[in-house]
Design an enzyme around this catalytic site. Structure first.
Site, mmCIF file in Angstrom:
data_model
loop_
_atom_site.group_PDB
_atom_site.id
_atom_site.type_symbol
_atom_site.label_atom_id
_atom_site.label_comp_id
_atom_site.label_asym_id
_atom_site.label_seq_id
_atom_site.Cartn_x
_atom_site.Cartn_y
_atom_site.Cartn_z
ATOM 1 N N CYS A 9 0.824 -1.211 0.000
ATOM 2 C CA CYS A 9 0.000 0.000 0.000
ATOM 3 C C CYS A 9 0.858 1.262 0.000
ATOM 4 C CB CYS A 9 -0.937 -0.002 1.204
ATOM 5 S SG CYS A 9 -2.275 -1.213 1.070
ATOM 6 N N ASP A 28 8.935 -8.073 -8.838
ATOM 7 C CA ASP A 28 9.139 -8.688 -7.525
ATOM 8 C C ASP A 28 10.571 -8.383 -7.068
ATOM 9 O OD1 ASP A 28 9.718 -10.683 -5.450
ATOM 10 O OD2 ASP A 28 7.849 -11.616 -6.075
ATOM 11 N N HIS A 44 -6.479 -2.104 -0.540
ATOM 12 C CA HIS A 44 -5.951 -3.168 0.313
ATOM 13 C C HIS A 44 -7.006 -4.264 0.474
ATOM 14 C CE1 HIS A 44 -3.290 -4.900 3.323
ATOM 15 N NE2 HIS A 44 -4.405 -5.274 3.930
ATOM 16 N N HIS A 95 -1.461 -8.651 1.549
ATOM 17 C CA HIS A 95 -2.142 -7.856 0.529
ATOM 18 C C HIS A 95 -2.192 -8.782 -0.675
ATOM 19 C CE1 HIS A 95 -2.817 -3.712 -1.428
ATOM 20 N NE2 HIS A 95 -2.995 -4.598 -2.397
ATOM 21 N N HIS A 97 -1.812 -10.615 -3.884
ATOM 22 C CA HIS A 97 -0.901 -10.397 -4.999
ATOM 23 C C HIS A 97 -0.795 -11.663 -5.839
ATOM 24 C CE1 HIS A 97 1.552 -11.723 -1.571
ATOM 25 N NE2 HIS A 97 2.441 -12.194 -2.440
#
Length: 126
Positions: A9, A28, A44, A95, A97
């Site tokens: 975030c 990444d 989020h 979060h 992903h």
């Protein structure tokens, strides 16, 4: 985890490669292979099961853009696409992903089976 403590975030902590109204894609910082992208919802959301249909479509759009980019720049031979859910699913950042991991000939001598290889063989499955 609360939004204010979430690394994903904190947009200044990531270098955005692509974005749309609801999602962003970025490299990444601990890539499995060259070209490893993460795609996340902008809001989020802890995991896959918290996503709206619109967020899923936005993420899908960026996964396809990421594939096009990695095909062009890294000449991937295959891909793994996945998301981990919960501690025991391997999720370390709370979060949601998605990983877009390019795969290359020779990066794993026996790539068949993907994630199944890490599970104990012989377990009875339902």
């Amino acid at each position: 985890m609360k939004k204010e403590h979430c690394i994903f975030c904190q947009r200044d902590a990531i270098k955005i490669v692509f974005e749309n109204d609801l999602a962003v894609a970025f490299w990444d910082i601990h890539p499995v292979n060259k070209g490893h992208l993460l795609v996340i919802p902008k809001d989020h959301k802890e995991d896959f099961f918290d996503l709206s249909d619109d967020e899923l479509l936005a993420i899908k759009e960026l996964i396809f853009k990421g594939k096009e980019l990695t095909d062009k720049n890294f000449k991937a031979d295959g891909y793994n696409i996945g998301t981990n859910v919960g501690k025991y699913g391997g999720q370390t950042v709370r979060h949601c992903h998605f990983h877009l991991i390019p795969r290359y000939i020779g990066d794993d001598p026996k790539p068949a089976g993907g994630i199944r290889k890490i599970l104990v063989k012989g377990q009875e499955l339902i």
